[in-house]
Design a protein around this motif. Structure first.
Motif, mmCIF file in Angstrom:
data_model
loop_
_atom_site.group_PDB
_atom_site.id
_atom_site.type_symbol
_atom_site.label_atom_id
_atom_site.label_comp_id
_atom_site.label_asym_id
_atom_site.label_seq_id
_atom_site.Cartn_x
_atom_site.Cartn_y
_atom_site.Cartn_z
ATOM 1 N N UNK A 86 -49.176 53.074 -37.146
ATOM 2 C CA UNK A 86 -49.717 54.353 -37.615
ATOM 3 C C UNK A 86 -49.377 55.479 -36.646
ATOM 4 N N UNK A 87 -49.025 55.139 -35.400
ATOM 5 C CA UNK A 87 -48.617 56.130 -34.413
ATOM 6 C C UNK A 87 -47.532 55.521 -33.522
ATOM 7 N N UNK A 88 -46.291 55.959 -33.666
ATOM 8 C CA UNK A 88 -45.820 56.953 -34.621
ATOM 9 C C UNK A 88 -45.846 56.394 -36.047
ATOM 10 N N UNK A 89 -46.134 57.279 -36.977
ATOM 11 C CA UNK A 89 -46.382 56.876 -38.360
ATOM 12 C C UNK A 89 -45.162 56.215 -38.986
ATOM 13 N N UNK A 90 -45.292 54.926 -39.302
ATOM 14 C CA UNK A 90 -44.267 54.240 -40.068
ATOM 15 C C UNK A 90 -43.262 53.446 -39.264
ATOM 16 N N UNK A 91 -43.325 53.477 -37.939
ATOM 17 C CA UNK A 91 -42.362 52.699 -37.153
ATOM 18 C C UNK A 91 -42.613 51.208 -37.391
ATOM 19 N N UNK A 92 -41.583 50.523 -37.884
ATOM 20 C CA UNK A 92 -41.753 49.156 -38.379
ATOM 21 C C UNK A 92 -41.062 48.114 -37.512
ATOM 22 N N UNK A 93 -39.822 48.394 -37.095
ATOM 23 C CA UNK A 93 -39.028 47.391 -36.375
ATOM 24 C C UNK A 93 -37.900 48.093 -35.639
ATOM 25 N N UNK A 94 -37.234 47.335 -34.778
ATOM 26 C CA UNK A 94 -36.085 47.841 -34.034
ATOM 27 C C UNK A 94 -35.002 46.773 -34.038
ATOM 28 N N UNK A 95 -33.764 47.226 -33.821
ATOM 29 C CA UNK A 95 -32.652 46.285 -33.732
ATOM 30 C C UNK A 95 -31.952 46.075 -35.056
ATOM 31 N N UNK A 96 -31.293 44.929 -35.179
ATOM 32 C CA UNK A 96 -30.502 44.662 -36.377
ATOM 33 C C UNK A 96 -29.201 45.440 -36.356
ATOM 34 N N UNK A 97 -28.707 45.763 -37.530
ATOM 35 C CA UNK A 97 -27.444 46.487 -37.636
ATOM 36 C C UNK A 97 -27.504 47.432 -38.824
ATOM 37 N N UNK A 98 -26.423 48.176 -39.019
ATOM 38 C CA UNK A 98 -26.346 49.138 -40.128
ATOM 39 C C UNK A 98 -25.296 48.707 -41.143
ATOM 40 N N UNK A 99 -25.177 47.405 -41.349
ATOM 41 C CA UNK A 99 -24.253 46.911 -42.361
ATOM 42 C C UNK A 99 -24.735 47.321 -43.746
ATOM 43 N N UNK A 100 -23.827 47.284 -44.704
ATOM 44 C CA UNK A 100 -24.198 47.614 -46.080
ATOM 45 C C UNK A 100 -25.326 46.695 -46.558
ATOM 46 N N UNK A 101 -25.215 45.413 -46.273
ATOM 47 C CA UNK A 101 -26.229 44.460 -46.725
ATOM 48 C C UNK A 101 -27.591 44.768 -46.114
ATOM 49 N N UNK A 102 -27.624 45.075 -44.816
ATOM 50 C CA UNK A 102 -28.892 45.360 -44.152
ATOM 51 C C UNK A 102 -29.504 46.653 -44.681
ATOM 52 N N UNK A 103 -28.698 47.686 -44.889
ATOM 53 C CA UNK A 103 -29.203 48.954 -45.394
ATOM 54 C C UNK A 103 -29.757 48.805 -46.809
ATOM 55 N N UNK A 118 -46.847 46.803 -30.475
ATOM 56 C CA UNK A 118 -45.505 46.238 -30.393
ATOM 57 C C UNK A 118 -44.911 46.107 -31.799
ATOM 58 N N UNK A 119 -43.604 46.298 -31.888
ATOM 59 C CA UNK A 119 -42.897 46.089 -33.139
ATOM 60 C C UNK A 119 -41.875 44.983 -32.947
ATOM 61 N N UNK A 120 -41.525 44.263 -34.010
ATOM 62 C CA UNK A 120 -40.574 43.152 -33.867
ATOM 63 C C UNK A 120 -39.151 43.652 -33.644
ATOM 64 N N UNK A 121 -38.375 42.827 -32.946
ATOM 65 C CA UNK A 121 -36.958 43.090 -32.739
ATOM 66 C C UNK A 121 -36.162 42.257 -33.744
ATOM 67 N N UNK A 122 -35.278 42.909 -34.483
ATOM 68 C CA UNK A 122 -34.502 42.216 -35.506
ATOM 69 C C UNK A 122 -33.193 41.709 -34.933
ATOM 70 N N UNK A 123 -32.909 40.448 -35.156
ATOM 71 C CA UNK A 123 -31.593 39.889 -34.867
ATOM 72 C C UNK A 123 -30.753 39.907 -36.146
ATOM 73 N N UNK A 124 -29.565 39.344 -36.084
ATOM 74 C CA UNK A 124 -28.629 39.463 -37.203
ATOM 75 C C UNK A 124 -29.224 39.016 -38.530
ATOM 76 N N UNK A 125 -30.011 37.952 -38.519
ATOM 77 C CA UNK A 125 -30.504 37.391 -39.774
ATOM 78 C C UNK A 125 -32.024 37.481 -39.896
ATOM 79 N N UNK A 126 -32.663 38.272 -39.052
ATOM 80 C CA UNK A 126 -34.109 38.410 -39.125
ATOM 81 C C UNK A 126 -34.489 39.308 -40.294
ATOM 82 N N UNK A 127 -35.346 38.854 -41.202
ATOM 83 C CA UNK A 127 -35.784 39.742 -42.296
ATOM 84 C C UNK A 127 -36.726 40.821 -41.775
#
Length: 231
Positions: A19-36, A1-10
């Motif tokens: 490791x499979x799939x290699x490097x998958x870390x988290x899901x969710x959040x947004x693509x704001x400039x600050x988050x990126x 399982x990977x964590x789900x990111x909310x607006x302010x989740x680090x």
């Protein structure tokens, strides 16, 4: 399982990525400039197909190109010497992204969705995302785009319409970044094409260690302009 990111989740520590799939870390959040920017500073990048939730990755090992180590073939060196092209920076950012998103042989779709294009255009307007373009006879022949933080460049995608046009852009990028004191170009995932150009894999721990120093250097602000005597 990977964590789900909310607006302010680090972001979770990159060491917790799957490791499979290699490097998958988290899901969710947004693509704001600050988050990126928060993501890139930690060696994390978004990669997902249209219709999927936002997925965040930090693979191990990591494919990188150290600017002084770019490999130039004999035929490419000849093309560079002939100089029948013009290099521009940040003059057609959206067109470069759109070209990178265009369908390619053997691919059913693209991960560069309208949502991603909007997000990286915002990064471009903020001065962090840049395009390097090869122009031939007044036409956009190839190029690449990516994100610069401090003295690290994170390559996102490249395209060509004329043979070697994307490689020309990459050579000029590597030469200029070396001159500016950049420490690495992040290539994210390993491919034979990148390996042939001098990129190599390093452990994620080494990558993040280097990154923690490089992103804290002063960067090159505003629209990029390359020197004319690079090759």
């Amino acid at each position: 399982m990977i964590p789900w990111l909310n607006a302010h989740t680090p972001f979770p520590p990159v060491e917790t990525a799957l490791t499979c799939p290699n490097g998958l870390l988290a899901a969710g959040g947004d693509l704001s400039v600050a988050r990126l920017l928060e993501a890139y500073r930690q060696g994390i990048f978004p990669w997902f197909n249209e219709g999927e939730p936002i997925l965040w990755w930090s693979p191990d090992p990591r494919m990188v190109l150290f600017p002084p180590q770019i490999r130039i073939s004999r035929s490419l060196r000849k093309t560079l010497r002939q100089r029948r092209y013009e290099i521009r920076c940040d003059s057609a950012f959206r067109r470069v992204m759109a070209a990178c998103a265009a369908p390619r042989p053997g691919q059913a779709g693209t991960w560069i969705s309208p949502l991603m294009m909007e997000a990286y255009e915002a990064l471009h307007r903020a001065g962090y995302a840049h395009s390097v373009e090869t122009w031939i006879d007044g036409k956009l022949a190839g190029g690449l785009y990516g994100v610069a933080l401090g003295r690290a460049f994170f390559g996102e995608s490249m395209f060509y319409r004329v043979p070697d046009a994307s490689k020309i852009a990459l050579v000029h990028l590597a030469r200029q970044l070396e001159r500016w004191g950049f420490g690495l170009i992040d290539c994210q995932m390993a491919t034979q094409h990148l390996r042939s150009l001098g990129a190599r894999e390093i452990p994620r721990s080494e990558f993040t260690r280097r990154l923690s120093e490089l992103v804290n250097y002063g960067g090159i602000t505003g629209k990029w302009r390359f020197d004319t005597d690079l090759v």
